[in-house]
Motif scaffolding. Sequence first.
Motif, PDB file in Angstrom:
ATOM      1  N   TYR A  47       0.813  -1.210   0.000  1.00 21.95           N
ATOM      2  CA  TYR A  47       0.000   0.000   0.000  1.00 21.95           C
ATOM      3  C   TYR A  47       0.848   1.262   0.000  1.00 21.95           C
ATOM      4  N   CYS A  48       2.035   1.213  -0.584  1.00 22.65           N
ATOM      5  CA  CYS A  48       2.898   2.382  -0.743  1.00 22.65           C
ATOM      6  C   CYS A  48       2.999   2.682  -2.231  1.00 22.65           C
ATOM      7  N   ASN A  49       1.953   3.265  -2.781  1.00 17.82           N
ATOM      8  CA  ASN A  49       1.904   3.474  -4.224  1.00 17.82           C
ATOM      9  C   ASN A  49       2.739   4.650  -4.697  1.00 17.82           C
ATOM     10  N   SER A  50       3.177   5.532  -3.790  1.00 19.02           N
ATOM     11  CA  SER A  50       4.018   6.649  -4.211  1.00 19.02           C
ATOM     12  C   SER A  50       5.409   6.172  -4.616  1.00 19.02           C
ATOM     13  N   LYS A  51       5.782   4.966  -4.226  1.00 17.45           N
ATOM     14  CA  LYS A  51       7.097   4.417  -4.577  1.00 17.45           C
ATOM     15  C   LYS A  51       7.109   3.748  -5.945  1.00 17.45           C
ATOM     16  N   LEU A  52       5.942   3.642  -6.594  1.00 12.66           N
ATOM     17  CA  LEU A  52       5.883   3.044  -7.925  1.00 12.66           C
ATOM     18  C   LEU A  52       6.399   4.059  -8.935  1.00 12.66           C
ATOM     19  N   VAL A  53       7.442   3.690  -9.685  1.00 10.59           N
ATOM     20  CA  VAL A  53       8.103   4.655 -10.566  1.00 10.59           C
ATOM     21  C   VAL A  53       8.107   4.214 -12.029  1.00 10.59           C
ATOM     22  N   HIS A  54       7.196   3.340 -12.397  1.00 10.80           N
ATOM     23  CA  HIS A  54       7.119   2.912 -13.787  1.00 10.80           C
ATOM     24  C   HIS A  54       6.784   4.125 -14.667  1.00 10.80           C
ATOM     25  N   PRO A  55       7.369   4.239 -15.867  1.00 14.51           N
ATOM     26  CA  PRO A  55       7.116   5.408 -16.721  1.00 14.51           C
ATOM     27  C   PRO A  55       5.635   5.631 -17.046  1.00 14.51           C
ATOM     28  N   ARG A  56       4.876   4.574 -17.230  1.00  9.33           N
ATOM     29  CA  ARG A  56       3.456   4.747 -17.545  1.00  9.33           C
ATOM     30  C   ARG A  56       2.683   5.276 -16.335  1.00  9.33           C
ATOM     31  N   ILE A  57       3.094   4.861 -15.131  1.00 11.20           N
ATOM     32  CA  ILE A  57       2.448   5.365 -13.915  1.00 11.20           C
ATOM     33  C   ILE A  57       2.782   6.842 -13.737  1.00 11.20           C
ATOM     34  N   ALA A  58       4.060   7.199 -13.966  1.00 12.25           N
ATOM     35  CA  ALA A  58       4.474   8.600 -13.849  1.00 12.25           C
ATOM     36  C   ALA A  58       3.741   9.465 -14.874  1.00 12.25           C
ATOM     37  N   ALA A  59       3.544   8.959 -16.082  1.00 12.90           N
ATOM     38  CA  ALA A  59       2.829   9.724 -17.104  1.00 12.90           C
ATOM     39  C   ALA A  59       1.360   9.916 -16.725  1.00 12.90           C
ATOM     40  N   ARG A  61       0.192  10.125 -13.676  1.00 14.88           N
ATOM     41  CA  ARG A  61       0.116  11.024 -12.527  1.00 14.88           C
ATOM     42  C   ARG A  61       0.496  12.451 -12.878  1.00 14.88           C
ATOM     43  N   GLU A  62       1.169  12.666 -13.981  1.00 15.70           N
ATOM     44  CA  GLU A  62       1.678  13.985 -14.327  1.00 15.70           C
ATOM     45  C   GLU A  62       0.529  14.990 -14.463  1.00 15.70           C
ATOM     46  N   GLY A  63       0.665  16.104 -13.751  1.00 18.95           N
ATOM     47  CA  GLY A  63      -0.340  17.146 -13.800  1.00 18.95           C
ATOM     48  C   GLY A  63      -1.549  16.907 -12.912  1.00 18.95           C
ATOM     49  N   LYS A  64      -1.589  15.838 -12.162  1.00 18.88           N
ATOM     50  CA  LYS A  64      -2.742  15.519 -11.331  1.00 18.88           C
ATOM     51  C   LYS A  64      -2.649  16.131  -9.926  1.00 18.88           C
ATOM     52  N   LEU A  65      -1.453  16.435  -9.447  1.00 20.64           N
ATOM     53  CA  LEU A  65      -1.311  16.940  -8.085  1.00 20.64           C
ATOM     54  C   LEU A  65      -2.002  18.283  -7.874  1.00 20.64           C
ATOM     55  N   VAL A  70      -7.783  21.568  -5.899  1.00 18.34           N
ATOM     56  CA  VAL A  70      -9.019  22.156  -6.395  1.00 18.34           C
ATOM     57  C   VAL A  70     -10.217  21.333  -5.937  1.00 18.34           C
ATOM     58  N   ALA A  71     -10.059  20.016  -5.866  1.00 18.06           N
ATOM     59  CA  ALA A  71     -11.161  19.149  -5.462  1.00 18.06           C
ATOM     60  C   ALA A  71     -11.411  19.181  -3.953  1.00 18.06           C
ATOM     61  N   GLY A  72     -10.605  19.906  -3.201  1.00 17.68           N
ATOM     62  CA  GLY A  72     -10.806  20.004  -1.763  1.00 17.68           C
ATOM     63  C   GLY A  72      -9.904  19.101  -0.956  1.00 17.68           C
ATOM     64  N   PHE A  73      -8.955  18.437  -1.601  1.00 24.75           N
ATOM     65  CA  PHE A  73      -8.003  17.586  -0.900  1.00 24.75           C
ATOM     66  C   PHE A  73      -6.673  18.327  -0.802  1.00 24.75           C
ATOM     67  N   PRO A  74      -6.007  18.300   0.357  1.00 21.23           N
ATOM     68  CA  PRO A  74      -4.731  19.013   0.477  1.00 21.23           C
ATOM     69  C   PRO A  74      -3.602  18.358  -0.317  1.00 21.23           C
ATOM     70  N   ASP A  75      -3.697  17.048  -0.549  1.00 27.71           N
ATOM     71  CA  ASP A  75      -2.667  16.359  -1.322  1.00 27.71           C
ATOM     72  C   ASP A  75      -3.287  15.151  -2.013  1.00 27.71           C
ATOM     73  N   LEU A  76      -2.575  14.586  -2.940  1.00 28.47           N
ATOM     74  CA  LEU A  76      -3.035  13.379  -3.616  1.00 28.47           C
ATOM     75  C   LEU A  76      -2.364  12.199  -2.923  1.00 28.47           C
ATOM     76  N   ASN A  77      -3.004  11.686  -1.884  1.00 30.89           N
ATOM     77  CA  ASN A  77      -2.421  10.609  -1.092  1.00 30.89           C
ATOM     78  C   ASN A  77      -2.556   9.291  -1.841  1.00 30.89           C
ATOM     79  N   THR A  78      -1.433   8.607  -2.039  1.00 29.31           N
ATOM     80  CA  THR A  78      -1.465   7.300  -2.692  1.00 29.31           C
ATOM     81  C   THR A  78      -0.925   6.207  -1.789  1.00 29.31           C
ATOM     82  N   ASP A  79      -0.519   6.559  -0.571  1.00 29.26           N
ATOM     83  CA  ASP A  79      -0.023   5.569   0.390  1.00 29.26           C
ATOM     84  C   ASP A  79      -1.098   5.328   1.448  1.00 29.26           C
TER      85      ASP A  79
END
Length: 120
Positions: A47-59, A61-65, A70-79
Motif C-alpha cells: 500500500y505504498c503506491n508513491s514508490k511506484l516509478v514505472h514510466p506509464r504510472i508517472a505519465a 500522474r503527471e499534472g494531477k497533483l 481544487v477538489a478540496g483535498f490538500p494532497d493526492l495521497n497514494t499511500d
Amino acid sequence: FFSVTTRRMAVKHERVKFAWDDVQPTPATEPPLPVWDAAQNHTPNPYCNSKLVHPRIAAAREGKLPAADVAGFPDLNTDWAQDKATYPASFPHYVRGRDSLREYITELFTTEITMYDGAM
C-alpha cells in the motif's frame, strides 16, 4: 446396472470404471490462488503506491497533483499502509501493509462465517 432381455429377465452388467472414479477428494483449505508470485506466496500488498516509478504510472500522474487541491483535498495521497503496531498480529485483527488480505478472508470464512450467500 441392469438390463432386460427378451424374456424379461434382469441381467446384471458390471459398471465401466473410469480413471476419475478412484480419485480421492482433497480438502480445500483456501480458494484457488491466482498464478502470479505475490498471490502464490501470500505476500501482502505494501500500500505504498508513491514508490511506484514505472514510466506509464508517472505519465498518468503527471499534472494531477494541482487538481487534488481544487477538489478540496490538500494532497493526492497514494499511500494507505497502516502502522504495523496498530493491532496485534493475530487473526481477528487486520493491518493494511502487514497482513495478507487473502489469508485474512480465508481464515474469516473458515472460522467465523458459517453460511455465505453469494447473491447478497
